[in-house]
Scaffold this motif. Sequence first.
Motif, short mmCIF file in Angstrom:
data_model
loop_
_atom_site.label_atom_id
_atom_site.label_comp_id
_atom_site.label_asym_id
_atom_site.label_seq_id
_atom_site.Cartn_x
_atom_site.Cartn_y
_atom_site.Cartn_z
N TRP A 40 0.92 -0.80 -0.07
CA TRP A 40 0.02 -0.10 0.13
C TRP A 40 1.08 1.38 -0.14
CZ3 TRP A 40 -4.64 2.29 -1.00
CH2 TRP A 40 -5.04 3.28 -0.09
N TRP A 61 2.59 2.00 -3.53
CA TRP A 61 1.86 2.22 -4.00
C TRP A 61 1.18 3.11 -3.98
CZ3 TRP A 61 -0.89 -0.39 -8.57
CH2 TRP A 61 -2.13 1.41 -8.79
N ASN A 62 0.89 4.13 -2.83
CA ASN A 62 0.58 5.25 -2.64
C ASN A 62 1.99 6.38 -3.17
OD1 ASN A 62 -2.44 5.75 -1.78
ND2 ASN A 62 -1.34 4.99 0.64
N LEU A 77 -4.84 -5.10 -4.87
CA LEU A 77 -5.41 -3.91 -3.13
C LEU A 77 -6.63 -3.67 -3.79
CD1 LEU A 77 -1.84 -1.42 -4.30
CD2 LEU A 77 -2.48 -2.65 -2.38
N GLN A 111 -8.93 -4.93 0.44
CA GLN A 111 -9.80 -3.52 0.77
C GLN A 111 -10.16 -4.16 2.03
OE1 GLN A 111 -10.84 -0.07 -2.39
NE2 GLN A 111 -11.30 -2.38 -2.70
N ARG A 161 -7.89 1.56 1.70
CA ARG A 161 -6.71 1.35 2.50
C ARG A 161 -7.23 -0.24 2.83
NH1 ARG A 161 -4.19 2.65 7.57
NH2 ARG A 161 -4.11 1.54 9.40
N PRO A 162 -6.01 -0.94 3.35
CA PRO A 162 -6.21 -2.67 3.47
C PRO A 162 -6.32 -2.69 4.61
CG PRO A 162 -4.34 -2.44 2.63
CD PRO A 162 -4.69 -0.63 1.85
#
Length: 673
Positions: free
Chosen positions: A574, A577-578, A607, A611, A639-640
Amino acid sequence: MVARLKMTSFNMFVTTFVLAVSIWSSYLSMTNEATLDYAYHFCSNKTTFNPNSPYKSNLDIVLSNLSSNADRESDFIYFSANAGGVNGTSNYVYGIYLCRGDVNSTICHECVLASIEFARQNCPVEKEVIIWYEKCMLRYSSQSFESTMSEFPTVTMVNLKKASNEDEFRLKVEKTMNKFASEAANGAKKFMVQEANISGFDKIYSLVQCTQDLSSQDCTKCLQNAISSLPFCCDGRQGARVLFPSCNVRYELDQFYNVSAPPQTTPYLLSPPSPTDPLIKTKGKSKMSPLTTVGIVVAATTFSLALLVTGCRMLRHKRARDNYCAIQRQSANSEITTIESLQFDLKTIETATNKFSEDYKVGEGGFGEVLKGTLPNGQEVAVKRLSKSSHQGAEEFKNEVVLVAKLQHRNLVRLLGFCLEGGEKMLVYEFVPNKSLDYFLFDPAKQGELDWPKRHNIIGGIARGILYLHEDSRLRVIHRDLKASNILLDADMNPKISDFGMARMFGIDQTEGNTRRIVGTYGYMAPEYAMEGLYSIKSDVFSFGVLLLEILSGRKNFGFHLTNFAPSLLAYAWNLWNEGKGYELMDPLLKDSCAANEFMRYVHIGLLCVQEGAYNRPTMSSIVHMLKSETVSLSEPERPAFSVGRITHDHEHELAPDSFSDNGLTISSFVPR
């Protein structure tokens, strides 16, 4: 008095004649129905169409073309048709029919017409349809299937009578049928019947047939697979059939096929008496004597009674046949005839594993040990020997085995049967030679064997297997323990989902369940299940997302355990990725075989699956579509769930370690789809 006798006799004659015609028509109707015995049908609810859509118009064109071709006097056994403009579009329709190789064009045409009518009545809006009759098969779909071997759905039908010496009979039947399967596959019609003498038994009559679009190699493989499945569905029975979409096999102790197809004929119907018939005058007086009239009445009555007796016998035979077919359909619907057909005796298992020799052991866990074995027919199997601590009752165990054995898909490990004898509880599976995914994925010495094409294939196979469990099987199944160690790899590195010890089966309208005993594997469980005991198809989607990210990175999710002051794999993915650095998640071993854009798309899908909110996760049907098509736009992931475990002192809530299953089967309910 004579005039009254003449009139009464004539009325009796007409009445009797009408009765005779009625009985004869009933006889012909029953004969025709017997010719077109329904066997089984399959309508997938995965995809449907609007009755007013272009797909419906194209389907009508395809069915009309199939029907027309079946009416030809030559080359009518197999035919394919398609319609829809541009090949491969959503409204395109592909269709075929296959008539049994020994029937004539009249029967073939009638059978195809009956199949089309049956499909319209029973599968009115489904796109994926297969109709099996005794002497033909109809199949159509929105996806092209020509020249592609298909073994799903599998339908088995059995004669309820058993042979006198079951083991010997089974081996000889299999040997006899395998001998001429390859010969049939190389023929133009891909059809063959055979009459064989088996020492110690009566003659056996057998039939094999493939759709004519298959290559000789695929036809041979299809027939061999169908024949090899006979011992597990129909062991020791005097007759059996296995129906695949691409081929079918059958054997009986009575001849059930035509040695040569009879010539095309027009059904004969009794006509009403002609006005010019010398026995009936329209004008003038009859010259028949009373004695002659009585003789005619007696003869007509006798004829009618004979037909009546024949009709009754036909009706009785038809009812008996219907009872037999009803049992067959029941077995076909369940794909398992009886518990006995799945049960292995202890002696067979002991022989297969050399009395559970340590040399045959291929794995071990909390459930017990797994041994490799070889059955008398040469088939390799994996025997899962459950631990003695299992408290499940014998009847419950057997019933649950029957349910799990219904699940048949190329990406699921197939359960062949069980053994419940001598204090043992054992499950018998097909043998998968390349161990499990984690054996390759997390071992630095083995990782290199998993290049991107192999991982791509594994990801797609896992997704299709889960989709089958969720939507395409006749049971709605939640696996609840998807993880790398439960993904086995066959000789070609194709994935097979295994270990249904924690599976739950839902009703068709049920969307979620709740449990107070939470059992699973840390790192793969969805947060709503780990924290609240809620599970649904979205629980499996979460586990799939974890698996997907593990396959892409070559790293375990729980290898990033929070107590080691490192983020979880989900948090790590995550964050990358961001930051626009998702490419850094890639296993270094993939850099030469995986395109960056494809890799990033798969990270994106992973992703979406993990979630935190279950309602935000896609369904498996959407995931399969996303994996196959680069043109499908993907929503932004949220957000996971970074942590999916909990600590509790409540013994009613239990988070089991990696080796979790104490009995191998804990299915709670069963509702057909």
